[in-house]
Design a protein around this motif. Structure first.
Motif, PDB file in Angstrom:
ATOM      1  N   GLU A  63      16.388-111.127  25.720  1.00 38.82           N
ATOM      2  CA  GLU A  63      17.060-110.352  26.757  1.00 38.82           C
ATOM      3  C   GLU A  63      18.576-110.414  26.601  1.00 38.82           C
ATOM      4  O   GLU A  63      19.273-109.411  26.769  1.00 38.82           O
ATOM      5  CB  GLU A  63      16.661-110.870  28.150  1.00 38.82           C
ATOM      6  N   GLU A  64      19.117-111.593  26.278  1.00 39.54           N
ATOM      7  CA  GLU A  64      20.562-111.741  26.126  1.00 39.54           C
ATOM      8  C   GLU A  64      21.046-111.041  24.861  1.00 39.54           C
ATOM      9  O   GLU A  64      22.110-110.410  24.858  1.00 39.54           O
ATOM     10  CB  GLU A  64      20.955-113.218  26.101  1.00 39.54           C
ATOM     11  N   ASP A  94      29.981-102.432  29.658  1.00 39.19           N
ATOM     12  CA  ASP A  94      30.895-103.035  30.625  1.00 39.19           C
ATOM     13  C   ASP A  94      32.317-103.103  30.054  1.00 39.19           C
ATOM     14  O   ASP A  94      33.296-102.840  30.763  1.00 39.19           O
ATOM     15  CB  ASP A  94      30.439-104.449  30.984  1.00 39.19           C
ATOM     16  N   ARG A 104      32.706-110.583  28.620  1.00 33.66           N
ATOM     17  CA  ARG A 104      31.587-111.063  27.808  1.00 33.66           C
ATOM     18  C   ARG A 104      31.859-110.854  26.320  1.00 33.66           C
ATOM     19  O   ARG A 104      32.707-110.051  25.925  1.00 33.66           O
ATOM     20  CB  ARG A 104      30.314-110.289  28.157  1.00 33.66           C
ATOM     21  N   ARG A 109      22.203 -99.656  30.484  1.00 29.96           N
ATOM     22  CA  ARG A 109      21.047-100.175  31.201  1.00 29.96           C
ATOM     23  C   ARG A 109      20.099 -99.012  31.504  1.00 29.96           C
ATOM     24  O   ARG A 109      20.503 -97.855  31.436  1.00 29.96           O
ATOM     25  CB  ARG A 109      21.490-100.867  32.499  1.00 29.96           C
ATOM     26  N   SER A 166      24.071-103.724  24.389  1.00 31.05           N
ATOM     27  CA  SER A 166      23.966-102.550  25.264  1.00 31.05           C
ATOM     28  C   SER A 166      24.795-102.707  26.533  1.00 31.05           C
ATOM     29  O   SER A 166      25.831-102.069  26.698  1.00 31.05           O
ATOM     30  CB  SER A 166      22.497-102.271  25.600  1.00 31.05           C
ATOM     31  N   ALA A 167      24.359-103.583  27.434  1.00 31.18           N
ATOM     32  CA  ALA A 167      25.050-103.722  28.715  1.00 31.18           C
ATOM     33  C   ALA A 167      26.476-104.224  28.566  1.00 31.18           C
ATOM     34  O   ALA A 167      27.406-103.694  29.199  1.00 31.18           O
ATOM     35  CB  ALA A 167      24.258-104.677  29.625  1.00 31.18           C
ATOM     36  N   TYR A 168      26.688-105.234  27.716  1.00 32.42           N
ATOM     37  CA  TYR A 168      28.026-105.830  27.627  1.00 32.42           C
ATOM     38  C   TYR A 168      29.055-104.895  26.990  1.00 32.42           C
ATOM     39  O   TYR A 168      30.185-104.808  27.495  1.00 32.42           O
ATOM     40  CB  TYR A 168      27.967-107.173  26.906  1.00 32.42           C
ATOM     41  N   GLY A 218      17.552-103.974  31.218  1.00 31.96           N
ATOM     42  CA  GLY A 218      18.856-104.600  31.032  1.00 31.96           C
ATOM     43  C   GLY A 218      18.957-105.910  31.779  1.00 31.96           C
ATOM     44  O   GLY A 218      19.813-106.745  31.490  1.00 31.96           O
ATOM     45  N   GLU A 219      18.068-106.101  32.742  1.00 28.48           N
ATOM     46  CA  GLU A 219      18.010-107.346  33.504  1.00 28.48           C
ATOM     47  C   GLU A 219      16.586-107.893  33.563  1.00 28.48           C
ATOM     48  O   GLU A 219      16.365-109.085  33.399  1.00 28.48           O
ATOM     49  CB  GLU A 219      18.532-107.122  34.933  1.00 28.48           C
ATOM     50  N   ARG A 250      21.263-107.459  25.736  1.00 23.48           N
ATOM     51  CA  ARG A 250      22.423-107.168  26.583  1.00 23.48           C
ATOM     52  C   ARG A 250      23.711-107.157  25.771  1.00 23.48           C
ATOM     53  O   ARG A 250      24.626-106.355  26.035  1.00 23.48           O
ATOM     54  CB  ARG A 250      22.519-108.191  27.719  1.00 23.48           C
TER      55      ARG A 250
END
Length: 386
Positions: A333-334, A345, A271, A355, A340-342, A15-16, A337
């Motif tokens: 990567e973005e 969040d 985001r 993540r 998934s990550a955004y 995720g990062e 994200r």
């Protein structure tokens, strides 16, 4: 599968960061560690990923249907199961089945089906997204105007009765048909209130954000645009840092140039995240289907009413990630994200999903270097193999 399993031989994106030459250790349904294969406990079960990409599972917060099923028409646990299974084939490991504007009773049946899906732990089921009926007729899109109405006390009480049941519960509303106090009450009850299908101005959206609204539904679509004297909902979504915003990246709903401008302009910490707004044809060979008694046609990647109005999208999450990466030119990567990550969040589930970190749910996808599907895993279990 044993309690502990290690996925080896993959390039792992947590995720990062990317991890080369490492293994993902899964303990039950959660991630135990990313570690060197030489440090794995002896004799444990391993799965050789053979050079694939291992990335966080996709989270889709707006899914009207899939596998030939529309939630509006199949309001039971099997309908939800079919939708989740259809999208798992495209890397979605958690989603919000979405009810498009309908009657009070149909909404009640949908919530009851969601309760059952939660009890049965349907793989991929995160909660519900109620898109309407408290929207603006002026910005109805494909929603049936005859079913759009103000939120009354009975509506509010019915919603509050299911507060806290799901991992996430989203409702799209328009200020034209909901009050600031109603939004505040829902937000305090842990609903993710999303502003959408509205002609509201910047000041109104700002007031609703201060009352607890957290997201904006399908940025640019069915909302007041960014103007030079009135920033509208689009301007508010980009300028107000507390707001997150969903974006359909099929190239039909929003021009790629506009998407790029929005991504560069968005003020944080909120985001822009990817949603599919997918309908029943995803994962099926349907060429048409019905919504609220009206025919929706599928052609050349678009879903439309007879008059050409866009009616949801004919795109899955993996195709959306490819589009964000290849068409918008975002780093991979973005793009990952954003899928998934955004969204994790945005709905407050980052402590569990989005993540690949120790203690989080073992929801992940294995992809080829060309971003084609290999397999989907939910809670450490393989639910789809290409």
């Amino acid at each position: 599968m044993s309690t502990q399993t290690a996925i080896t031989g993959a390039r792992i994106f947590d995720g990062e960061h990317w991890h080369e030459g490492q293994a993902l250790l899964v303990n039950g349904g959660t991630i135990a560690a990313i570690m060197a294969p030489s440090d794995l406990p002896p004799g444990m079960e391993t799965v050789d990923a053979g050079g694939l990409l291992l990335v966080p599972g996709f989270i889709d917060l707006q899914v009207n249907g899939g596998g030939g099923v529309m939630l509006n028409d199949r309001r039971d646990v099997e309908g939800i199961r079919a939708i989740c299974a259809a999208h798992a084939k495209f890397g979605t490991t958690a989603l919000l089945p979405t009810l498009i504007t309908d009657t009070f009773d149909i909404r009640a049946e949908t919530i009851a089906a969601g309760r059952q899906a939660k009890m049965e732990a349907v793989p991929g089921f995160l909660g519900l997204h109620l898109e309407g009926p408290h929207l603006s007729v002026a910005r109805k899109g494909a929603h049936d105007p005859a079913l759009i109405r103000p939120m009354d006390q009975a509506d509010l009480e019915a919603l509050l009765a299911c507060a806290g049941i799901f991992d996430a519960m989203m409702i799209t509303v328009a200020p034209e048909n909901t009050t600031v106090d109603q939004v505040r009450t829902l937000a305090e009850a842990s609903f993710i209130v999303s502003i959408g299908h509205t002609d509201a101005g910047y000041g109104t959206v700002s007031a609703y954000a201060k009352a607890g609204a957290r997201t904006v539904t399908h940025l640019f679509n069915a909302m007041s645009p960014l103007g030079h004297r009135e920033p509208g909902v689009v301007g508010a979504a980009l300028d107000i840092g507390s707001l997150h915003a969903g974006l359909i990246v099929d190239g039909f709903h929003v021009d790629p140039i506009s998407m790029g401008v929005a991504l560069r302009a968005k003020r944080g910490p909120g985001r822009i995240f990817i949603v599919t707004d997918a309908m029943s044809p995803i994962g099926s060979d349907q060429t048409s289907f019905r919504l609220n008694g009206r025919e929706i046609y599928r052609k050349d990647g678009r879903l439309t009413l007879a008059d050409g109005t866009l009616a949801g999208a004919d795109i899955d999450m993996l195709s959306s990630v490819r589009s964000a990466h290849q068409t918008l030119g975002l780093p991979l990567e973005e793009a990952l994200r954003m899928a998934s990550a955004y969204p994790a969040d945005a709905v407050g589930i980052a402590a569990r999903k989005g993540r690949l970190l120790q203690g989080l749910d073992a929801d992940f996808v294995l992809l080829t270097e060309e971003l084609e599907m290999a397999s989907t895993w939910i809670g450490g279990k393989r639910v789809f193999q290409a």
